[in-house]
Design an enzyme around this catalytic site. Structure first.
Site, short mmCIF file in Angstrom:
data_model
loop_
_atom_site.label_atom_id
_atom_site.label_comp_id
_atom_site.label_asym_id
_atom_site.label_seq_id
_atom_site.Cartn_x
_atom_site.Cartn_y
_atom_site.Cartn_z
N TRP A 285 10.82 13.41 7.72
CA TRP A 285 11.90 13.95 6.89
C TRP A 285 12.43 12.94 5.89
O TRP A 285 12.68 13.28 4.73
CB TRP A 285 13.01 14.53 7.77
CG TRP A 285 12.52 15.77 8.43
CD1 TRP A 285 12.21 15.94 9.75
CD2 TRP A 285 12.19 17.02 7.78
NE1 TRP A 285 11.71 17.20 9.97
CE2 TRP A 285 11.70 17.89 8.79
CE3 TRP A 285 12.26 17.48 6.48
CZ2 TRP A 285 11.27 19.19 8.51
CZ3 TRP A 285 11.84 18.78 6.19
CH2 TRP A 285 11.36 19.62 7.19
N ASP B 105 20.86 11.89 6.33
CA ASP B 105 20.42 13.22 6.74
C ASP B 105 20.59 13.29 8.26
O ASP B 105 19.84 12.67 9.00
CB ASP B 105 18.96 13.43 6.34
CG ASP B 105 18.38 14.75 6.85
OD1 ASP B 105 19.11 15.51 7.53
OD2 ASP B 105 17.20 15.02 6.56
N LYS C 149 20.24 23.72 13.63
CA LYS C 149 20.00 23.04 14.92
C LYS C 149 21.30 23.02 15.72
O LYS C 149 21.44 23.73 16.70
CB LYS C 149 19.44 21.64 14.69
CG LYS C 149 18.07 21.68 13.98
CD LYS C 149 18.07 20.81 12.79
CE LYS C 149 16.87 20.90 11.88
NZ LYS C 149 15.58 21.26 12.35
N1 PMP Z 1 15.99 17.12 7.53
C1 PMP Z 1 15.69 17.16 8.83
C2 PMP Z 1 15.97 15.97 9.69
C3 PMP Z 1 15.13 18.32 9.38
O1 PMP Z 1 14.81 18.36 10.67
C4 PMP Z 1 14.88 19.43 8.54
C5 PMP Z 1 14.31 20.73 9.06
N2 PMP Z 1 13.72 20.72 10.25
C6 PMP Z 1 15.21 19.32 7.18
C7 PMP Z 1 15.77 18.16 6.71
C8 PMP Z 1 14.95 20.44 6.24
O2 PMP Z 1 15.84 21.47 6.47
P1 PMP Z 1 15.68 22.90 5.83
O3 PMP Z 1 14.45 23.51 6.42
O4 PMP Z 1 16.95 23.57 6.20
O5 PMP Z 1 15.55 22.72 4.36
#
Ligand code: PMP
Length: 366
Positions: A101, A178, A202
Protein backbone atom coordinates in the site's frame (compact mmCIF):
# COMPACT_ATOMS: atom_id res chain seq x y z
CA UNK A 1 -29.62 -16.82 9.82
CA UNK A 2 -26.08 -18.12 10.19
CA UNK A 3 -23.50 -15.39 10.40
CA UNK A 4 -19.99 -16.82 10.21
CA UNK A 5 -16.62 -15.57 11.35
CA UNK A 6 -15.42 -13.38 8.51
CA UNK A 7 -11.66 -12.79 8.33
CA UNK A 8 -11.80 -10.54 5.27
CA UNK A 9 -9.22 -7.76 5.01
CA UNK A 10 -11.94 -5.41 3.81
CA UNK A 11 -14.77 -4.84 3.35
CA UNK A 12 -14.61 -6.51 6.72
CA UNK A 13 -16.94 -7.73 9.43
CA UNK A 14 -18.86 -5.03 11.28
CA UNK A 15 -20.07 -5.29 14.89
CA UNK A 16 -23.33 -7.24 14.90
CA UNK A 17 -24.92 -4.69 17.25
CA UNK A 18 -24.28 -1.97 14.69
CA UNK A 19 -25.89 -3.97 11.89
CA UNK A 20 -28.91 -4.75 14.07
CA UNK A 21 -29.39 -1.10 14.97
CA UNK A 22 -29.07 -0.10 11.31
CA UNK A 23 -31.66 -2.75 10.39
CA UNK A 24 -34.05 -1.44 13.03
CA UNK A 25 -33.63 2.10 11.79
CA UNK A 26 -33.72 1.27 8.09
CA UNK A 27 -37.33 2.27 7.45
CA UNK A 28 -37.51 5.16 9.86
CA UNK A 29 -34.73 6.89 11.75
CA UNK A 30 -36.14 8.01 15.10
CA UNK A 31 -39.12 10.24 14.26
CA UNK A 32 -37.78 11.43 10.90
CA UNK A 33 -40.54 9.77 8.87
CA UNK A 34 -37.93 8.21 6.57
CA UNK A 35 -34.69 6.25 6.70
CA UNK A 36 -31.19 7.77 6.82
CA UNK A 37 -30.55 6.96 3.16
CA UNK A 38 -33.56 9.03 2.15
CA UNK A 39 -33.09 12.19 4.19
CA UNK A 40 -31.59 15.50 3.10
CA UNK A 41 -27.94 15.84 3.99
CA UNK A 42 -28.65 19.44 4.98
CA UNK A 43 -31.66 18.71 7.18
CA UNK A 44 -31.57 18.72 10.97
CA UNK A 45 -31.66 14.93 11.28
CA UNK A 46 -28.61 14.23 9.16
CA UNK A 47 -26.84 17.26 10.63
CA UNK A 48 -27.22 15.67 14.05
CA UNK A 49 -25.92 12.34 12.70
CA UNK A 50 -22.74 13.76 11.16
CA UNK A 51 -22.07 16.06 14.11
CA UNK A 52 -22.39 13.19 16.56
CA UNK A 53 -20.16 10.99 14.39
CA UNK A 54 -17.44 13.63 14.40
CA UNK A 55 -17.78 14.30 18.13
CA UNK A 56 -17.55 10.59 18.94
CA UNK A 57 -14.51 10.12 16.70
CA UNK A 58 -12.88 13.10 18.41
CA UNK A 59 -13.60 11.60 21.81
CA UNK A 60 -12.25 8.18 20.82
CA UNK A 61 -8.97 9.60 19.51
CA UNK A 62 -8.77 12.44 22.04
CA UNK A 63 -8.30 14.68 19.01
CA UNK A 64 -6.66 18.03 19.69
CA UNK A 65 -8.75 21.00 18.55
CA UNK A 66 -6.40 21.98 15.76
CA UNK A 67 -7.24 18.83 13.81
CA UNK A 68 -10.11 18.86 11.31
CA UNK A 69 -12.14 15.74 10.59
CA UNK A 70 -13.25 15.25 6.99
CA UNK A 71 -15.58 12.56 5.65
CA UNK A 72 -14.54 12.10 2.02
CA UNK A 73 -15.21 9.78 -0.89
CA UNK A 74 -12.94 7.67 -3.05
CA UNK A 75 -11.73 5.32 -0.32
CA UNK A 76 -8.12 5.11 0.79
CA UNK A 77 -6.82 5.20 -2.78
CA UNK A 78 -8.17 8.65 -3.54
CA UNK A 79 -5.93 9.96 -0.76
CA UNK A 80 -2.86 8.68 -2.61
CA UNK A 81 -3.57 11.56 -5.08
CA UNK A 82 -5.23 14.00 -2.72
CA UNK A 83 -2.29 14.05 -0.32
CA UNK A 84 0.23 15.34 -2.88
CA UNK A 85 -2.35 17.67 -4.45
CA UNK A 86 -2.96 19.29 -1.08
CA UNK A 87 0.42 19.13 0.57
CA UNK A 88 3.21 18.92 -1.98
CA UNK A 89 2.85 22.25 -3.83
CA UNK A 90 6.31 22.89 -5.30
CA UNK A 91 8.14 21.05 -2.55
CA UNK A 92 9.57 17.62 -2.01
CA UNK A 93 8.02 14.74 -0.06
CA UNK A 94 9.69 11.67 1.44
CA UNK A 95 8.01 8.26 1.22
CA UNK A 96 8.70 5.18 3.32
CA UNK A 97 7.77 2.05 1.41
CA UNK A 98 7.06 -0.91 3.67
CA UNK A 99 4.55 -2.94 1.68
CA UNK A 100 2.09 -2.95 -1.19
CA UNK A 101 0.00 0.00 0.00
CA UNK A 102 2.78 2.47 0.69
CA UNK A 103 4.31 1.37 -2.64
CA UNK A 104 1.05 2.29 -4.36
CA UNK A 105 0.91 5.64 -2.58
CA UNK A 106 4.51 6.32 -3.64
CA UNK A 107 3.87 5.35 -7.28
CA UNK A 108 0.79 7.56 -7.56
CA UNK A 109 2.45 10.55 -5.91
CA UNK A 110 5.53 10.11 -8.12
CA UNK A 111 3.39 10.23 -11.24
CA UNK A 112 1.56 13.38 -10.10
CA UNK A 113 4.46 15.37 -8.67
CA UNK A 114 5.96 16.70 -11.94
CA UNK A 115 2.60 18.32 -12.81
CA UNK A 116 2.93 20.34 -9.62
CA UNK A 117 6.62 21.13 -9.96
CA UNK A 118 7.09 18.95 -6.92
CA UNK A 119 9.32 16.00 -6.18
CA UNK A 120 8.76 12.71 -4.46
CA UNK A 121 11.70 10.86 -2.94
CA UNK A 122 11.90 7.23 -1.89
CA UNK A 123 13.45 7.59 1.55
CA UNK A 124 13.59 3.87 2.17
CA UNK A 125 12.05 0.66 0.90
CA UNK A 126 12.06 -2.72 2.61
CA UNK A 127 11.20 -4.50 -0.65
CA UNK A 128 14.51 -6.41 -0.53
CA UNK A 129 13.26 -8.16 2.64
CA UNK A 130 10.04 -9.11 0.88
CA UNK A 131 8.42 -6.43 3.06
CA UNK A 132 8.89 -8.67 6.07
CA UNK A 133 10.14 -6.00 8.46
CA UNK A 134 9.98 -2.31 9.26
CA UNK A 135 12.99 -0.19 8.34
CA UNK A 136 15.46 0.63 11.11
CA UNK A 137 15.95 4.33 11.71
CA UNK A 138 19.66 4.04 10.78
CA UNK A 139 18.72 2.78 7.32
CA UNK A 140 17.36 6.09 6.08
CA UNK A 141 17.61 9.84 6.42
CA UNK A 142 14.74 12.24 6.00
CA UNK A 143 14.70 15.72 4.56
CA UNK A 144 13.77 17.96 7.51
CA UNK A 145 12.35 20.49 5.06
CA UNK A 146 10.18 17.94 3.28
CA UNK A 147 6.62 19.05 2.57
CA UNK A 148 5.64 15.84 4.35
CA UNK A 149 6.82 12.31 5.12
CA UNK A 150 4.37 9.60 4.05
CA UNK A 151 4.06 6.12 5.53
CA UNK A 152 1.51 3.36 5.85
CA UNK A 153 1.37 2.46 9.53
CA UNK A 154 -0.24 -0.94 8.93
CA UNK A 155 0.36 -2.83 5.71
CA UNK A 156 -2.79 -4.86 5.14
CA UNK A 157 -1.28 -7.30 2.64
CA UNK A 158 2.18 -7.86 4.11
CA UNK A 159 1.16 -7.73 7.77
CA UNK A 160 3.69 -5.24 9.14
CA UNK A 161 2.67 -2.54 11.60
CA UNK A 162 4.39 0.45 13.18
CA UNK A 163 3.53 -0.44 16.75
CA UNK A 164 5.55 1.70 19.12
CA UNK A 165 6.12 5.49 18.90
CA UNK A 166 9.88 4.78 18.64
CA UNK A 167 9.33 2.92 15.37
CA UNK A 168 7.83 6.02 13.74
CA UNK A 169 10.12 8.26 11.70
CA UNK A 170 11.66 11.04 13.72
CA UNK A 171 11.33 14.23 11.67
CA UNK A 172 10.44 17.89 11.86
CA UNK A 173 8.35 17.51 8.67
CA UNK A 174 4.64 16.64 8.98
CA UNK A 175 4.03 12.90 9.08
CA UNK A 176 1.20 11.71 6.85
CA UNK A 177 -0.06 8.23 7.67
CA UNK A 178 -2.29 5.81 5.84
CA UNK A 179 -3.96 4.12 8.83
CA UNK A 180 -6.68 2.40 6.79
CA UNK A 181 -6.25 -1.00 8.34
CA UNK A 182 -5.53 -0.23 11.98
CA UNK A 183 -7.14 3.10 12.83
CA UNK A 184 -9.15 2.84 16.07
CA UNK A 185 -7.54 -0.49 16.98
CA UNK A 186 -5.64 1.17 19.84
CA UNK A 187 -4.95 4.67 21.17
CA UNK A 188 -2.88 6.68 18.69
CA UNK A 189 -0.74 9.66 19.45
CA UNK A 190 -2.38 11.87 16.84
CA UNK A 191 -0.18 14.86 17.63
CA UNK A 192 2.76 12.95 16.11
CA UNK A 193 1.04 13.29 12.73
CA UNK A 194 0.18 16.20 10.46
CA UNK A 195 -2.44 14.08 8.81
CA UNK A 196 -4.03 10.65 9.12
CA UNK A 197 -6.31 9.03 6.60
CA UNK A 198 -8.20 5.77 6.41
CA UNK A 199 -10.47 4.00 3.99
CA UNK A 200 -13.43 3.01 6.14
CA UNK A 201 -14.06 -0.62 5.23
CA UNK A 202 -11.99 -2.24 7.99
CA UNK A 203 -12.42 -0.61 11.39
CA UNK A 204 -14.90 2.16 10.54
CA UNK A 205 -17.72 1.17 8.22
CA UNK A 206 -18.69 0.84 4.55
CA UNK A 207 -16.19 1.05 1.68
CA UNK A 208 -15.99 4.20 -0.39
CA UNK A 209 -15.84 6.48 2.63
CA UNK A 210 -12.49 7.85 3.77
CA UNK A 211 -11.89 9.57 7.08
CA UNK A 212 -9.24 12.28 6.96
CA UNK A 213 -7.84 13.93 10.07
CA UNK A 214 -5.69 16.91 9.15
CA UNK A 215 -3.99 19.62 11.16
CA UNK A 216 -5.32 23.09 10.41
CA UNK A 217 -2.00 24.59 9.37
CA UNK A 218 -1.82 22.11 6.47
CA UNK A 219 -5.11 23.14 4.90
CA UNK A 220 -3.84 25.95 2.71
CA UNK A 221 -1.01 24.36 0.77
CA UNK A 222 -2.95 22.93 -2.16
CA UNK A 223 -1.56 23.02 -5.67
CA UNK A 224 -3.44 25.71 -7.67
CA UNK A 225 -4.78 23.17 -10.16
CA UNK A 226 -6.54 21.11 -7.47
CA UNK A 227 -10.28 20.77 -8.15
CA UNK A 228 -12.45 22.18 -5.35
CA UNK A 229 -13.86 18.78 -4.44
CA UNK A 230 -10.33 17.52 -3.83
CA UNK A 231 -9.25 20.42 -1.62
CA UNK A 232 -9.06 19.74 2.11
CA UNK A 233 -9.66 23.44 2.85
CA UNK A 234 -12.89 23.50 0.82
CA UNK A 235 -14.07 20.28 2.45
CA UNK A 236 -13.17 21.52 5.93
CA UNK A 237 -15.00 24.81 5.43
CA UNK A 238 -18.13 23.09 4.12
CA UNK A 239 -18.31 20.45 6.87
CA UNK A 240 -17.50 17.76 4.22
CA UNK A 241 -20.57 18.92 2.29
CA UNK A 242 -19.26 20.67 -0.78
CA UNK A 243 -21.43 18.12 -2.55
CA UNK A 244 -23.76 15.42 -1.25
CA UNK A 245 -21.64 13.33 1.12
CA UNK A 246 -21.94 9.52 1.45
CA UNK A 247 -24.65 9.94 4.07
CA UNK A 248 -25.42 6.32 4.82
CA UNK A 249 -21.74 5.42 5.16
CA UNK A 250 -21.23 8.30 7.58
CA UNK A 251 -24.24 7.12 9.58
CA UNK A 252 -22.84 3.58 9.85
CA UNK A 253 -19.41 4.95 10.80
CA UNK A 254 -21.16 6.95 13.52
CA UNK A 255 -22.83 3.80 14.85
CA UNK A 256 -19.43 2.08 14.92
CA UNK A 257 -17.96 5.01 16.89
CA UNK A 258 -20.85 4.77 19.39
CA UNK A 259 -20.25 1.03 19.70
CA UNK A 260 -16.53 1.61 20.37
CA UNK A 261 -17.33 4.13 23.10
CA UNK A 262 -19.85 1.75 24.71
CA UNK A 263 -17.28 -1.05 24.62
CA UNK A 264 -14.74 1.02 26.53
CA UNK A 265 -12.92 2.99 23.82
CA UNK A 266 -9.54 2.43 22.24
CA UNK A 267 -7.64 1.32 25.36
CA UNK A 268 -10.11 -1.56 25.68
CA UNK A 269 -9.78 -2.29 21.95
CA UNK A 270 -6.02 -2.48 22.36
CA UNK A 271 -6.32 -4.99 25.20
CA UNK A 272 -8.67 -7.16 23.16
CA UNK A 273 -6.72 -6.85 19.92
CA UNK A 274 -3.40 -7.66 21.59
CA UNK A 275 -4.91 -10.78 23.16
CA UNK A 276 -6.50 -11.94 19.91
CA UNK A 277 -3.28 -11.41 17.93
CA UNK A 278 -1.18 -13.17 20.57
CA UNK A 279 -3.45 -16.19 20.50
CA UNK A 280 -3.11 -16.50 16.74
CA UNK A 281 0.66 -15.84 16.59
CA UNK A 282 1.21 -18.32 19.45
CA UNK A 283 -0.67 -20.95 17.47
CA UNK A 284 1.42 -20.24 14.34
CA UNK A 285 4.77 -20.00 16.14
CA UNK A 286 4.10 -23.06 18.29
CA UNK A 287 3.73 -25.32 15.29
CA UNK A 288 6.00 -26.60 12.51
CA UNK A 289 2.98 -26.80 10.29
CA UNK A 290 2.33 -23.03 10.10
CA UNK A 291 4.65 -20.09 9.78
CA UNK A 292 4.54 -16.30 9.71
CA UNK A 293 7.68 -14.83 8.16
CA UNK A 294 7.39 -11.30 9.53
CA UNK A 295 10.03 -10.01 11.92
CA UNK A 296 8.33 -10.32 15.35
CA UNK A 297 8.98 -6.64 16.19
CA UNK A 298 7.19 -5.60 12.97
CA UNK A 299 4.15 -7.86 13.16
CA UNK A 300 0.65 -6.50 12.65
CA UNK A 301 -2.10 -7.12 15.17
CA UNK A 302 -4.76 -6.65 12.51
CA UNK A 303 -3.62 -8.60 9.46
CA UNK A 304 -1.82 -11.86 10.07
CA UNK A 305 -0.48 -13.63 6.98
CA UNK A 306 0.65 -17.22 7.37
CA UNK A 307 1.86 -20.13 5.28
CA UNK A 308 1.47 -23.86 5.50
CA UNK A 309 4.56 -26.08 5.55
CA UNK A 310 3.03 -27.80 2.53
CA UNK A 311 1.49 -25.17 0.24
CA UNK A 312 -0.35 -27.91 -1.65
CA UNK A 313 -2.71 -28.22 1.34
CA UNK A 314 -3.95 -24.61 1.08
CA UNK A 315 -7.07 -25.43 -0.92
CA UNK A 316 -8.04 -28.14 1.59
CA UNK A 317 -7.34 -25.78 4.48
CA UNK A 318 -9.62 -23.11 2.97
CA UNK A 319 -12.40 -25.55 2.07
CA UNK A 320 -12.37 -27.03 5.59
CA UNK A 321 -12.32 -23.58 7.13
CA UNK A 322 -15.35 -22.59 5.11
CA UNK A 323 -17.22 -25.69 6.28
CA UNK A 324 -16.32 -24.68 9.85
CA UNK A 325 -17.78 -21.20 9.31
CA UNK A 326 -14.41 -19.43 8.99
CA UNK A 327 -14.43 -17.32 5.83
CA UNK A 328 -12.05 -15.26 3.71
CA UNK A 329 -8.76 -16.71 4.92
CA UNK A 330 -7.07 -16.69 1.52
CA UNK A 331 -4.01 -14.43 1.33
CA UNK A 332 -3.91 -11.51 -1.08
CA UNK A 333 -3.29 -12.71 -4.63
CA UNK A 334 -0.03 -10.75 -4.86
CA UNK A 335 1.60 -12.71 -2.01
CA UNK A 336 -0.42 -15.94 -1.84
CA UNK A 337 -0.65 -18.04 1.30
CA UNK A 338 -3.26 -17.36 3.94
CA UNK A 339 -4.25 -14.33 5.94
CA UNK A 340 -6.52 -13.68 8.90
CA UNK A 341 -7.67 -10.09 9.36
CA UNK A 342 -8.85 -9.62 12.91
CA UNK A 343 -10.17 -6.10 13.24
CA UNK A 344 -12.10 -4.62 16.18
CA UNK A 345 -15.34 -6.35 15.19
CA UNK A 346 -13.81 -9.84 15.25
CA UNK A 347 -14.84 -11.31 18.61
CA UNK A 348 -12.30 -13.35 20.63
CA UNK A 349 -14.51 -16.39 20.01
CA UNK A 350 -13.81 -16.03 16.28
CA UNK A 351 -10.06 -16.19 16.82
CA UNK A 352 -10.48 -19.09 19.26
CA UNK A 353 -12.52 -20.96 16.63
CA UNK A 354 -9.83 -20.32 14.01
CA UNK A 355 -7.06 -21.52 16.33
CA UNK A 356 -9.05 -24.67 17.17
CA UNK A 357 -9.55 -25.34 13.47
CA UNK A 358 -5.84 -24.75 12.71
CA UNK A 359 -4.70 -27.12 15.47
CA UNK A 360 -7.09 -29.81 14.30
CA UNK A 361 -6.06 -29.38 10.66
CA UNK A 362 -2.37 -29.64 11.59
CA UNK A 363 -3.06 -32.70 13.74
CA UNK A 364 -4.91 -34.57 11.02
CA UNK A 365 -2.95 -33.38 7.96
CA UNK A 366 0.47 -32.59 9.36
N1 PMP B 1 -4.44 1.64 2.18
C1 PMP B 1 -4.49 0.47 2.84
C2 PMP B 1 -3.55 0.24 3.98
C3 PMP B 1 -5.41 -0.50 2.47
O1 PMP B 1 -5.46 -1.67 3.11
C4 PMP B 1 -6.30 -0.25 1.40
C5 PMP B 1 -7.35 -1.23 0.95
N2 PMP B 1 -7.24 -2.49 1.36
C6 PMP B 1 -6.19 0.99 0.74
C7 PMP B 1 -5.27 1.91 1.16
C8 PMP B 1 -7.07 1.32 -0.42
O2 PMP B 1 -8.36 1.54 0.01
P1 PMP B 1 -9.59 1.65 -0.97
O3 PMP B 1 -9.77 0.30 -1.59
O4 PMP B 1 -10.69 2.09 -0.08
O5 PMP B 1 -9.25 2.68 -1.99
Amino acid sequence: MSRVYNFSAGPAALPEEVLRQAAEEMLEWRDAGCGVMEMSHRGRHFTSIIERAEADLRALLALPREYKVLFLQGGGTQQFSQVPMNLLAGGSADYLVTGAWSQKAFDIASALAPNMNGAVRLAVSTAESGFRRLPRSDEYTLNPRAAYVHLCTNETIHGVEFMSPEQLPDTAAPLVADMSSHILSRPMEVSRFGMIYAGAQKNIGPSGLAVVIVREDLLDRAWSGTPALMKYRAMADSGSMLNTPPTYSIYIAGLVFQWLLREGGLAEMETRNAAKAKQLYDCIDGSDFYRNEIDPASRSRMNIPFLLADAALEADFLAGAERAGLLQLKGHKSVGGLRASIYNAMPPEGVAALVDYMREFARTRG
